[in-house]
Design an enzyme around this catalytic site. Structure first.
Site, mmCIF file in Angstrom:
data_model
loop_
_atom_site.group_PDB
_atom_site.id
_atom_site.type_symbol
_atom_site.label_atom_id
_atom_site.label_comp_id
_atom_site.label_asym_id
_atom_site.label_seq_id
_atom_site.Cartn_x
_atom_site.Cartn_y
_atom_site.Cartn_z
ATOM 1 N N ARG A 1 0.389 -1.378 0.171
ATOM 2 C CA ARG A 1 0.183 -0.028 0.007
ATOM 3 C C ARG A 1 0.465 1.027 0.040
ATOM 4 O O ARG A 1 0.593 1.907 -0.659
ATOM 5 C CB ARG A 1 -0.880 -0.318 1.544
ATOM 6 C CG ARG A 1 -1.850 -0.411 1.148
ATOM 7 C CD ARG A 1 -2.431 -0.756 2.620
ATOM 8 N NE ARG A 1 -1.635 -1.763 3.179
ATOM 9 C CZ ARG A 1 -1.950 -3.457 2.347
ATOM 10 N NH1 ARG A 1 -2.540 -3.696 1.670
ATOM 11 N NH2 ARG A 1 -0.889 -3.769 3.381
ATOM 12 N N THR A 2 2.134 1.475 0.819
ATOM 13 C CA THR A 2 1.876 2.543 1.000
ATOM 14 C C THR A 2 2.879 3.156 -0.353
ATOM 15 O O THR A 2 3.595 4.415 -0.615
ATOM 16 C CB THR A 2 3.773 2.563 2.360
ATOM 17 O OG1 THR A 2 2.162 2.010 3.582
ATOM 18 C CG2 THR A 2 3.910 3.534 3.109
ATOM 19 N N ARG B 1 11.037 3.744 3.225
ATOM 20 C CA ARG B 1 10.837 3.211 4.436
ATOM 21 C C ARG B 1 12.120 2.455 4.446
ATOM 22 O O ARG B 1 12.919 2.366 3.389
ATOM 23 C CB ARG B 1 9.341 1.826 3.566
ATOM 24 C CG ARG B 1 9.455 1.676 4.153
ATOM 25 C CD ARG B 1 7.952 -0.006 4.369
ATOM 26 N NE ARG B 1 7.592 0.518 4.794
ATOM 27 C CZ ARG B 1 5.703 0.264 5.152
ATOM 28 N NH1 ARG B 1 5.820 -0.958 4.090
ATOM 29 N NH2 ARG B 1 4.824 0.908 5.185
ATOM 30 N N LYS C 1 26.011 -3.386 -1.383
ATOM 31 C CA LYS C 1 27.313 -3.581 -1.363
ATOM 32 C C LYS C 1 27.682 -2.602 -0.141
ATOM 33 O O LYS C 1 28.924 -2.296 -0.723
ATOM 34 C CB LYS C 1 27.004 -2.969 -2.651
ATOM 35 C CG LYS C 1 26.847 -3.205 -4.058
ATOM 36 C CD LYS C 1 27.177 -2.233 -4.709
ATOM 37 C CE LYS C 1 26.776 -2.713 -6.738
ATOM 38 N NZ LYS C 1 26.771 -1.946 -7.962
ATOM 39 N N HIS D 1 5.377 6.181 11.072
ATOM 40 C CA HIS D 1 5.207 5.262 10.027
ATOM 41 C C HIS D 1 3.274 6.999 10.059
ATOM 42 O O HIS D 1 2.300 6.812 9.840
ATOM 43 C CB HIS D 1 3.912 4.766 10.427
ATOM 44 C CG HIS D 1 3.629 3.962 8.907
ATOM 45 N ND1 HIS D 1 3.658 5.252 7.741
ATOM 46 C CD2 HIS D 1 3.376 3.015 8.064
ATOM 47 C CE1 HIS D 1 3.477 4.643 6.054
ATOM 48 N NE2 HIS D 1 3.084 3.079 7.085
#
Ligand code: NCD
Length: 308
Positions: A52-53, A102, A81, A130
């Site tokens: 969703r986000t 995120r 890396k 959030h």
């Protein structure tokens, strides 16, 4: 000065009102907004899974006429890396006009924002915050209940690791006459900074209880959450706690006729699918509101004016 969104409190109550008003206008006349971000680019930098986000950010930017780029996991970026979040942030600043990040580590979007030359949006940092889910929740509550004050809100499930819960509590305590009931097993209670600084510190009436059945009749909003499997240190604890609460149609009989059930999703089994047909199930409406509010947020952080 570049404006970021890292914490729900980065916007004042007045700024949130303006953002929600803009979201309402976008919902009413989406065609007026179809080109307001023409030529602008959004980067989604996701080091943790999301449906969703990430897609709602992308959908939001595409609906504003902008374009999107990004990565969906740490493995598919140079993080694999050994590149630091700060270096990645400097690099993304050369490619895009705004970035949503995120990350599993608390504070990573803050680190990114310190070196970025574009606005950074925290799209979820570990078990911490959030804020864009919170904007979604505020728009949903305001749209469905018609107000953000004078509400009794029950938060149920994993209140320890659930970042959406922490952010929404921080945002809600700024409205008058808000009462909070925290429903969780002992092991999954809210972190102490939420209890002491946010709730007691703001003189908010709250209770911490174990029984969903006892709390249900008192609530105007029930905010259900998933037990956050990925943040547990051992699987046995997760298995023991995962089915602590399951909202069924039978239990919904205990709730007020105008109580709304919200959930940030994804749902596992804490709301049985039979509840989806209950007119008080608000969680899929919430998903739609999430797109409007992210459109409003992108415009606000980019300084794009509301079209006439
Ligand atoms: C939430 C999250 O990522 O914190 N999901 C979302 O963004 N809507 C809730 C969760 O994962 O349980």
């Amino acid at each position: 000065m570049i404006r970021h969104l890292l914490n729900p409190l980065d916007f004042s109550v007045e700024e949130i009102d303006a953002l929600l008003d803009l979201s309402d206008d976008i919902q009413k006349r989406p065609e007026a907004y179809a080109h307001v971000c023409d030529g602008k680019k959004l980067a989604t930098c996701f080091y943790e899974p999301s449906t969703r986000t990430r897609l709602s950010f992308e959908s939001a930017m595409l609906r504003l006429g902008g374009s999107i780029m990004g990565f969906q996991s740490a493995n598919s970026s140079s993080a694999a890396k050994g590149e630091s979040v700060a270096d990645t942030s400097r690099v993304i600043s050369c490619y895009a006009d705004i970035m949503a990040m995120r990350h599993p580590k608390e504070g990573a979007p803050l680190v990114a924002s310190r070196v970025a030359t574009i606005p950074v949006i925290n799209a979820g940092d570990g078990g911490h915050q959030h804020p864009t889910q919170t904007l979604t929740d505020l728009l949903t509550i305001r749209s469905l209940k018609g107000r953000l004050d004078d509400l009794t809100i029950g938060f149920c499930g994993d209140l320890k690791f659930g970042r959406t819960v922490h952010s929404l509590i921080e945002a809600m305590v700024r409205y008058p006459n808000v009462r909070i009931i925290l429903i969780s097993p002992q092991e999954l209670k809210v972190p102490s900074y939420i209890r002491e600084d946010v709730l007691r510190g703001n003189n908010i009436p709250f209770e911490e209880v174990n029984s969903l059945d006892d709390a249900l009749p008192k609530l105007d909003i029930l905010y259900m959450t998933r037990v956050q499997k990925e943040r547990f240190f051992n699987e046995e604890d997760y298995i023991r706690l995962k089915d602590s609460y399951i909202l069924t149609s039978e239990k919904m009989k205990l709730a007020k006729k105008d109580m709304w059930v919200l959930h940030p999703l994804p749902r596992v089994n804490e709301i049985s699918v039979e509840v989806d047909d209950d007119p008080r199930a608000g969680y899929f409406k919430q998903v739609q509101y999430g797109v409007y509010v992210r459109m409003a947020l992108i415009m606000t952080l980019l300084g794009v004016k509301k079209p006439c």
